[in-house]
Design a protein around this motif. Sequence first.
Motif, PDB file in Angstrom:
ATOM      1  N   THR A 193      -6.308 -57.572  49.620  1.00 50.58           N
ATOM      2  CA  THR A 193      -6.463 -58.257  50.849  1.00 50.58           C
ATOM      3  C   THR A 193      -8.020 -58.376  51.618  1.00 50.58           C
ATOM      4  O   THR A 193      -8.509 -57.562  51.595  1.00 50.58           O
ATOM      5  N   LEU A 194      -8.244 -59.613  52.243  1.00 53.44           N
ATOM      6  CA  LEU A 194      -9.414 -59.703  52.790  1.00 53.44           C
ATOM      7  C   LEU A 194      -9.094 -59.886  54.313  1.00 53.44           C
ATOM      8  O   LEU A 194      -8.206 -60.977  54.323  1.00 53.44           O
ATOM      9  N   LYS A 195      -9.512 -59.270  55.205  1.00 51.82           N
ATOM     10  CA  LYS A 195      -9.279 -59.403  56.884  1.00 51.82           C
ATOM     11  C   LYS A 195     -10.577 -59.912  57.327  1.00 51.82           C
ATOM     12  O   LYS A 195     -11.637 -59.453  57.380  1.00 51.82           O
ATOM     13  N   LYS A 196     -10.165 -60.880  58.397  1.00 46.60           N
ATOM     14  CA  LYS A 196     -11.205 -61.368  59.092  1.00 46.60           C
ATOM     15  C   LYS A 196     -11.405 -60.777  60.630  1.00 46.60           C
ATOM     16  O   LYS A 196     -10.361 -60.507  61.284  1.00 46.60           O
ATOM     17  N   ASN A 197     -12.402 -60.482  61.209  1.00 47.97           N
ATOM     18  CA  ASN A 197     -12.502 -60.276  62.593  1.00 47.97           C
ATOM     19  C   ASN A 197     -13.685 -60.915  63.063  1.00 47.97           C
ATOM     20  O   ASN A 197     -14.184 -61.725  62.484  1.00 47.97           O
ATOM     21  N   MET A 198     -14.126 -60.446  64.505  1.00 46.82           N
ATOM     22  CA  MET A 198     -15.245 -61.269  65.054  1.00 46.82           C
ATOM     23  C   MET A 198     -16.778 -61.050  64.490  1.00 46.82           C
ATOM     24  O   MET A 198     -17.495 -61.862  64.799  1.00 46.82           O
ATOM     25  N   LEU A 199     -16.583 -59.899  63.710  1.00 42.47           N
ATOM     26  CA  LEU A 199     -17.803 -59.619  63.079  1.00 42.47           C
ATOM     27  C   LEU A 199     -18.186 -60.298  61.606  1.00 42.47           C
ATOM     28  O   LEU A 199     -18.987 -59.880  61.080  1.00 42.47           O
ATOM     29  N   GLY A 200     -17.100 -60.654  60.962  1.00 44.03           N
ATOM     30  CA  GLY A 200     -17.171 -61.318  59.851  1.00 44.03           C
ATOM     31  C   GLY A 200     -15.898 -60.790  59.150  1.00 44.03           C
ATOM     32  O   GLY A 200     -14.526 -60.897  59.758  1.00 44.03           O
ATOM     33  N   ALA A 201     -15.901 -60.661  57.551  1.00 42.15           N
ATOM     34  CA  ALA A 201     -14.469 -60.172  57.078  1.00 42.15           C
ATOM     35  C   ALA A 201     -14.845 -59.032  56.119  1.00 42.15           C
ATOM     36  O   ALA A 201     -15.786 -58.829  55.626  1.00 42.15           O
ATOM     37  N   ARG A 202     -13.606 -58.394  55.691  1.00 37.33           N
ATOM     38  CA  ARG A 202     -13.934 -57.276  54.766  1.00 37.33           C
ATOM     39  C   ARG A 202     -12.786 -57.216  54.183  1.00 37.33           C
ATOM     40  O   ARG A 202     -11.681 -57.273  54.323  1.00 37.33           O
ATOM     41  N   TYR A 203     -13.161 -56.738  52.776  1.00 32.23           N
ATOM     42  CA  TYR A 203     -12.005 -56.428  51.861  1.00 32.23           C
ATOM     43  C   TYR A 203     -11.141 -55.255  52.124  1.00 32.23           C
ATOM     44  O   TYR A 203     -11.976 -54.167  52.469  1.00 32.23           O
ATOM     45  N   GLU A 204      -9.930 -55.258  51.906  1.00 38.04           N
ATOM     46  CA  GLU A 204      -8.970 -53.835  52.290  1.00 38.04           C
ATOM     47  C   GLU A 204      -8.902 -53.322  50.557  1.00 38.04           C
ATOM     48  O   GLU A 204      -9.450 -54.195  49.613  1.00 38.04           O
ATOM     49  N   PRO A 205      -8.532 -52.042  50.726  1.00 37.95           N
ATOM     50  CA  PRO A 205      -8.280 -51.259  49.001  1.00 37.95           C
ATOM     51  C   PRO A 205      -7.541 -52.380  48.428  1.00 37.95           C
ATOM     52  O   PRO A 205      -6.428 -53.076  48.836  1.00 37.95           O
ATOM     53  N   PHE A 206      -7.518 -52.509  47.051  1.00 34.69           N
ATOM     54  CA  PHE A 206      -6.509 -53.016  46.171  1.00 34.69           C
ATOM     55  C   PHE A 206      -5.168 -52.865  46.507  1.00 34.69           C
ATOM     56  O   PHE A 206      -4.494 -51.489  46.878  1.00 34.69           O
ATOM     57  N   ILE A 207      -4.398 -54.035  46.602  1.00 38.32           N
ATOM     58  CA  ILE A 207      -2.750 -54.047  46.882  1.00 38.32           C
ATOM     59  C   ILE A 207      -2.275 -53.602  45.180  1.00 38.32           C
ATOM     60  O   ILE A 207      -1.511 -52.880  45.184  1.00 38.32           O
ATOM     61  N   GLU A 262      -5.876 -63.155  57.701  1.00 34.92           N
ATOM     62  CA  GLU A 262      -5.736 -62.005  56.501  1.00 34.92           C
ATOM     63  C   GLU A 262      -5.441 -63.228  55.314  1.00 34.92           C
ATOM     64  O   GLU A 262      -4.691 -64.108  55.430  1.00 34.92           O
ATOM     65  N   TYR A 263      -6.157 -62.782  54.183  1.00 30.43           N
ATOM     66  CA  TYR A 263      -6.160 -63.629  52.948  1.00 30.43           C
ATOM     67  C   TYR A 263      -5.687 -62.718  51.779  1.00 30.43           C
ATOM     68  O   TYR A 263      -6.177 -61.636  51.668  1.00 30.43           O
ATOM     69  N   LEU A 264      -4.704 -63.041  51.002  1.00 26.93           N
ATOM     70  CA  LEU A 264      -4.523 -62.469  49.741  1.00 26.93           C
ATOM     71  C   LEU A 264      -5.294 -63.359  48.738  1.00 26.93           C
ATOM     72  O   LEU A 264      -5.351 -64.500  48.412  1.00 26.93           O
ATOM     73  N   VAL A 265      -6.043 -62.244  47.938  1.00 24.84           N
ATOM     74  CA  VAL A 265      -7.159 -62.743  46.862  1.00 24.84           C
ATOM     75  C   VAL A 265      -7.066 -62.094  45.741  1.00 24.84           C
ATOM     76  O   VAL A 265      -6.944 -61.034  45.458  1.00 24.84           O
ATOM     77  N   THR A 266      -6.844 -63.194  44.695  1.00 26.34           N
ATOM     78  CA  THR A 266      -6.856 -62.737  43.196  1.00 26.34           C
ATOM     79  C   THR A 266      -8.488 -62.356  43.007  1.00 26.34           C
ATOM     80  O   THR A 266      -9.407 -63.136  43.381  1.00 26.34           O
ATOM     81  N   LEU A 267      -8.478 -61.246  41.939  1.00 21.64           N
ATOM     82  CA  LEU A 267      -9.771 -60.756  41.409  1.00 21.64           C
ATOM     83  C   LEU A 267     -10.078 -60.978  40.021  1.00 21.64           C
ATOM     84  O   LEU A 267      -9.079 -60.555  39.499  1.00 21.64           O
ATOM     85  N   GLN A 268     -11.128 -61.358  39.624  1.00 20.85           N
ATOM     86  CA  GLN A 268     -11.400 -61.481  38.318  1.00 20.85           C
ATOM     87  C   GLN A 268     -11.601 -59.998  37.693  1.00 20.85           C
ATOM     88  O   GLN A 268     -11.931 -59.011  38.043  1.00 20.85           O
ATOM     89  N   ASP A 269     -10.987 -59.848  36.239  1.00 11.29           N
ATOM     90  CA  ASP A 269     -11.050 -58.863  35.447  1.00 11.29           C
ATOM     91  C   ASP A 269     -12.696 -58.843  35.014  1.00 11.29           C
ATOM     92  O   ASP A 269     -13.259 -59.744  34.343  1.00 11.29           O
ATOM     93  N   HIS A 270     -13.298 -57.806  35.337  1.00 14.75           N
ATOM     94  CA  HIS A 270     -14.854 -57.452  34.893  1.00 14.75           C
ATOM     95  C   HIS A 270     -15.291 -57.711  33.671  1.00 14.75           C
ATOM     96  O   HIS A 270     -16.219 -58.408  32.939  1.00 14.75           O
ATOM     97  N   PHE A 271     -14.216 -57.227  32.635  1.00 17.90           N
ATOM     98  CA  PHE A 271     -14.341 -57.139  31.116  1.00 17.90           C
ATOM     99  C   PHE A 271     -13.858 -58.670  30.594  1.00 17.90           C
ATOM    100  O   PHE A 271     -14.898 -59.169  29.863  1.00 17.90           O
ATOM    101  N   HIS A 272     -12.764 -59.069  30.953  1.00 21.50           N
ATOM    102  CA  HIS A 272     -12.396 -60.429  30.334  1.00 21.50           C
ATOM    103  C   HIS A 272     -12.810 -61.597  31.452  1.00 21.50           C
ATOM    104  O   HIS A 272     -11.922 -61.595  32.537  1.00 21.50           O
ATOM    105  N   TYR A 273     -14.050 -62.050  31.385  1.00 21.84           N
ATOM    106  CA  TYR A 273     -14.157 -62.993  32.288  1.00 21.84           C
ATOM    107  C   TYR A 273     -13.414 -64.137  32.338  1.00 21.84           C
ATOM    108  O   TYR A 273     -12.442 -64.612  31.227  1.00 21.84           O
ATOM    109  N   PHE A 274     -13.141 -64.909  33.653  1.00 27.64           N
ATOM    110  CA  PHE A 274     -11.955 -66.111  33.621  1.00 27.64           C
ATOM    111  C   PHE A 274     -10.626 -65.539  33.394  1.00 27.64           C
ATOM    112  O   PHE A 274      -9.651 -66.186  33.155  1.00 27.64           O
ATOM    113  N   LYS A 275     -10.397 -64.399  33.600  1.00 27.40           N
ATOM    114  CA  LYS A 275      -9.058 -63.659  33.879  1.00 27.40           C
ATOM    115  C   LYS A 275      -8.918 -62.891  35.098  1.00 27.40           C
ATOM    116  O   LYS A 275     -10.171 -62.284  35.659  1.00 27.40           O
TER     117      LYS A 275
END
Length: 307
Positions: free
Chosen positions: A150-164, A131-144
């Motif tokens: 949360t990104l979770k990894k399993n045997m098939l790959g990794a998937r994003y969870e809904p926004f925390i 499990e990974y906590l990932v910050t995400l870019q603001d689409h409107f203000h680049y570089f913010k």
Amino acid sequence: MEKKSLKIKSKITHQYTLPFCVHGCLALSNDMCVILGTNSGELSKFVVLNSGTVDVLDYEVPSMEEGGFNYRGALFKTEVGFGCVFDYELVEYDLRKRTFKITSIKDSLPRDEAKRKTGPYRAAVKVNKKEYLVTLQDHFHYFKTKYFCTLKKNMLGARYEPFIYKMQRATFSSTVDCHATYTNGRLLFHRCEYGKMLADRDNDISEFCEISNGRENVIATVTKGIGRFSSDGEHLLIRTYTKPYVFEFYSLKGRKLFTVPMTPKRVIGNIEKQFLEFFDKYDSTLWMGRNYNVTQTRFETFNSIDS
């Protein structure tokens, strides 16, 4: 009456000029740092700095969908090295074995309120083995960064969870930015809201916060500026965005501990401090990067007696 005060002694240990422009900075130890670097040839690379040496790793950073160099990656520290979350790829590097492990991210990128794509940017945290906590870019203000998830990894790959967390902008603020971490079972983040960078307004917000039991709690109001949690898990660093430019160190309980002035000869070197965005701290070393320059500075705190 004699009074003890905390003093800072600092010294620049190395200054690096890189073949790549800095778009990410992660301190791995007092002597080692990894940079996510890009150049004008649409190439992005990991660059490891170690005691004055520069090592460009043999890994091809995936391109962004729209083409061009990839500045959008969220760096994180691991027990054996470091990793980075890209739009559709999670990569981890073992420093001792000098090997990469790559995991595909299977689903589409998270979307903001307007259903626009976001993407991993600046920093992530490895919460546990899968499990990974990932910050995400603001689409409107680049570089913010306006969100984290949360990104979770399993045997098939990794998937994003809904926004925390979706950072809500106040009506008087045109820009928002946040930085999150997970340490000792606590989900912490710094948020900054401002109308104009490098201008101190009464309505600007700079707060050290925690999410606990699904609720957002303000731990402390801190000095206005760019906030980063140190990769050693010890401090929140604030780089003030008005003069005099300094680093302020806060404990993870929200108490201001000490200040490091950004002086050219002893701290910042040849980096333009006014626009410094990429910096990190490990133990007693500051790592700071802007454009093609990185400065490594060792500091120590000690008590002095004032009359």
